[in-house]
Enzyme design. Structure first.
Site, short mmCIF file in Angstrom:
data_model
loop_
_atom_site.label_atom_id
_atom_site.label_comp_id
_atom_site.label_asym_id
_atom_site.label_seq_id
_atom_site.Cartn_x
_atom_site.Cartn_y
_atom_site.Cartn_z
N GLU A 13 0.81 -1.22 0.00
CA GLU A 13 0.00 0.00 0.00
C GLU A 13 0.85 1.27 0.00
O GLU A 13 0.43 2.29 -0.58
CB GLU A 13 -0.95 0.00 1.20
CG GLU A 13 -2.05 -1.03 1.13
CD GLU A 13 -1.67 -2.38 1.73
OE1 GLU A 13 -2.55 -3.26 1.84
OE2 GLU A 13 -0.49 -2.54 2.11
N PHE A 46 -12.27 -6.22 13.69
CA PHE A 46 -11.18 -6.76 12.88
C PHE A 46 -10.79 -5.75 11.79
O PHE A 46 -11.63 -5.24 11.06
CB PHE A 46 -11.62 -8.08 12.23
CG PHE A 46 -10.59 -8.68 11.31
CD1 PHE A 46 -9.39 -9.16 11.81
CD2 PHE A 46 -10.82 -8.75 9.94
CE1 PHE A 46 -8.44 -9.72 10.96
CE2 PHE A 46 -9.88 -9.30 9.09
CZ PHE A 46 -8.69 -9.78 9.60
N GLN A 47 -9.50 -5.45 11.72
CA GLN A 47 -8.93 -4.51 10.75
C GLN A 47 -9.58 -3.13 10.83
O GLN A 47 -9.82 -2.46 9.83
CB GLN A 47 -9.01 -5.06 9.32
CG GLN A 47 -8.10 -6.27 9.11
CD GLN A 47 -7.90 -6.64 7.66
OE1 GLN A 47 -8.77 -6.43 6.83
NE2 GLN A 47 -6.75 -7.23 7.34
N LYS A 85 -17.67 0.16 5.06
CA LYS A 85 -18.10 -0.85 4.09
C LYS A 85 -19.61 -0.78 3.83
O LYS A 85 -20.06 -0.94 2.68
CB LYS A 85 -17.72 -2.24 4.58
CG LYS A 85 -18.03 -3.35 3.58
CD LYS A 85 -17.37 -4.66 3.91
CE LYS A 85 -17.64 -5.70 2.82
NZ LYS A 85 -16.90 -6.95 3.04
N MET A 108 24.55 8.08 2.76
CA MET A 108 24.51 9.38 3.40
C MET A 108 24.73 9.28 4.90
O MET A 108 25.39 10.13 5.51
CB MET A 108 23.18 10.09 3.10
CG MET A 108 23.15 11.55 3.57
SD MET A 108 24.43 12.57 2.80
CE MET A 108 23.62 13.01 1.26
#
Length: 583
Positions: free
Chosen positions: A66, A128-129, A178, A497
């Site tokens: 993602e 959940f999630q 949802k 760096m």
């Protein structure tokens, strides 16, 4: 009124036909002109993905992480000037996107990120999630929304695109429960968005502009600084006119590279911690600094109390909160850069033809700046080992030989600074680089976004061997989606760096910067179905890059460079901008 107190008044003629939330979202994409977007499916967005499979208008590119989806949307936006779009699921999908969101917002990149969310009845129940992604991203977005009603979805999406692209652009997040996505309502999309508490100022105040013009007409040693705002507002032509008409030298921040042609004799190179000797010295010698579309970041100013001590400062920026925040200025001009420079051009053109500027009457300033350029040009010492600066120069030489329009993306670190120093960016939107946040792993997915926008252009990601491993899984994306991005790795087997800082300021204690156990990058590329090449000798560099650049496939070119090469000039932390380490 939304959750942040923005009162909106939207009007439009929409289609007024029944649609699910998922259908509404994709229809909104069509109306907004979204030709490609990037995403990764999950439970909370399955209804949207079910519709995507039947959507003929927008191309969806499946990423492998993602974070890469948001960086790709960011790269698309920087390369095109349009709003980039990403779609991810709830919970870890949303939190994985946060780094990309913060990266885009720091650099004023217009993106809209759509996140899935659990059903409204489950919000706050540790479902959940489930995460409070609106709360998490509030500090790193320009604005964000949680859609509570299906009837509000079209208006919210319209607002999100408007807020992302208007004023000082930025990242906007829209969280989609949802059950809202599954619900059905009449689709009515507004053709105008009006937010009572959000009204960016585009036109400059004429009194302030006259003050700016007066200072320019009086200056004997003026200097222009181009920031990212010049590119965002498409003000490059106005900037070039001002510099060439008045014979004013120009420098640029990292985000401003390309706004003014790097091959123009008036260009001094990049300003800042790793800026050119001439640019940094000129800032502290000028009597007028005209800063356009920049925010005076600490990497640009160095020690604030020692920055431009002899100069009066004109600061043009559309974001009023950026003016006076880090550096006190004499003439603030809150406006869109293109509008302001265009209006300034009109004022200056009204001057009598024989009313030449002091810097034109007395060319000593231009000679002094030229002397600074000649005194310490950007150079590197050639030897038996391939120098990273040489690789950057050869990349540009081959692109020019091939006659290819080229977009360069970088990772973060030494590879980024060598690219900024040694690649001559003559056009805007040809450099994609994470400036404000300094995000390793940005360059490769950003290059994917640019390649998706411009299939016929040569898109090259200049990377380090450390940063490329942060999103190397996207090799699967470029192969599957037929995006022929070329990755050129400046492989020094170090986190370069950080190693440089350890060498200079930590008594060469190279604690956890040597990159042991490096993968075989050639084998990695081939494992994904891309091409892989390795270069260890000078005489093979040019031919190998040419082979990779002319291939229709994605490719990695793993160039083994001098491990101990450092980026110079360098201004130490808290040092004055003209107090540079030169070697």
């Amino acid at each position: 009124m939304d959750g942040f107190g923005l009162k909106h008044n939207l009007s439009g003629t929409g289609m007024d036909r029944m649609m699910t939330g998922a259908q509404m979202l994709l229809e909104a994409f069509r109306i907004e002109g979204v030709d490609v977007f990037f995403g990764y499916p999950g439970g909370a967005v399955l209804d949207i993905y079910d519709e995507i499979s039947r959507n003929p208008y927008s191309r969806h590119i499946l990423v492998r992480h993602e974070q890469a989806a948001v960086h790709a949307a960011d790269g698309y936006a920087r390369a095109t000037g349009k709003v980039g779009v990403a779609l991810v699921t709830s919970g870890p999908g949303a939190t994985n996107a946060v780094t990309g969101i913060a990266t885009a917002n720091c650099d004023s990149v217009p993106i809209v990120v759509f996140t899935g969310q659990v059903n409204r009845s489950l919000i706050g129940n540790d479902a959940f999630q489930e995460v409070d992604i609106v709360g998490i991203t509030r500090p790193c977005t320009k604005h964000n929304y949680l859609v509570q009603r299906i009837e509000d979805l079209p208006e919210t999406v319209a607002e999100a695109f408007y807020v992302a692209r208007s004023g000082r652009p930025g990242a906007v997040l829209v969280d989609l429960p949802k059950d809202v996505v599954q619900a059905t309502a009449a689709f009515h999309y507004p053709d105008k968005v009006r937010l009572r508490s959000y009204n960016p100022t585009y036109a400059p105040n004429q009194n302030q502009l006259r003050k700016a013009a007066r200072l320019i007409l009086e200056a004997k040693r003026p200097l222009l600084v181009s920031g990212g705002g010049v590119i965002i507002s498409n003000a490059g032509d106005e900037l070039v006119w001002l510099a060439n008409k008045l014979n004013i030298p120009v420098t640029a921040t990292l985000m401003g590279l390309g706004a003014f042609p790097a091959t123009d004799p008036l260009f001094l190179g990049m300003l800042g911690m790793h800026g050119s000797y001439a640019a940094n010295k000129a800032v502290n010698a000028c009597d007028l600094l005209i800063a356009v579309g920049m925010r005076f970041d600490d990497r640009v100013t160095g020690l604030v109390s020692a920055f431009a001590p002899k100069a009066k400062i004109i600061h043009i920026d559309i974001d009023p909160s950026s003016i006076g925040k880090n550096i006190q200025v004499d003439v603030p001009v809150v406006a869109d850069c293109k509008c302001a420079l265009g209006a300034l051009k009109e004022l200056l053109e009204q001057q009598p033809a024989d009313n030449r500027l002091p810097c034109e009457r007395n060319p000593a300033w231009r000679r002094a700046v030229q002397q600074l350029q000649d005194e310490r040009p950007l150079l590197y010492t050639r030897g038996d080992k391939i120098k990273p600066q040489e690789v950057v120069e050869v990349i540009q030489e081959i692109a020019l030989e091939l006659g290819r329009e080229t977009i360069i993306a970088t990772e973060v670190g030494q590879n980024q600074m060598w690219t900024a120093q040694f690649y001559k960016f003559n056009k805007p939107r040809t450099l994609l680089s994470s400036g404000g946040l300094g995000t390793m792993g940005y360059g490769f997915p950003a290059a994917m976004g640019a390649q998706a926008a411009f299939p016929d252009k040569l898109v090259v990601n200049i990377a380090g061997d450390g940063s490329i491993q942060m999103n190397s899984q996207e090799l699967a994306t470029v192969v599957e989606s037929r995006l022929p991005v070329k990755i050129v790795i400046l492989n020094n087997q170090y986190l370069g760096m950080v190693r440089q800082w350890q060498e200079l300021f930590y008594k060469r204690n190279y604690s956890f910067t040597p990159m042991q156990g490096q993968p075989d990058f050639v084998a990695l590329a081939r494992a994904y179905g891309a091409e892989g090449y390795r270069v260890t000798r000078h005489d093979l560099l040019r031919s190998t890059l040419r082979t990779a650049f002319t291939s229709p496939l994605p490719a990695i070119v793993d160039v083994h460079v001098d491990r101990n090469e450092n980026v110079y000039p360098m201004v130490p932390a808290n040092g004055a901008i003209d107090d540079m380490m030169l070697s």
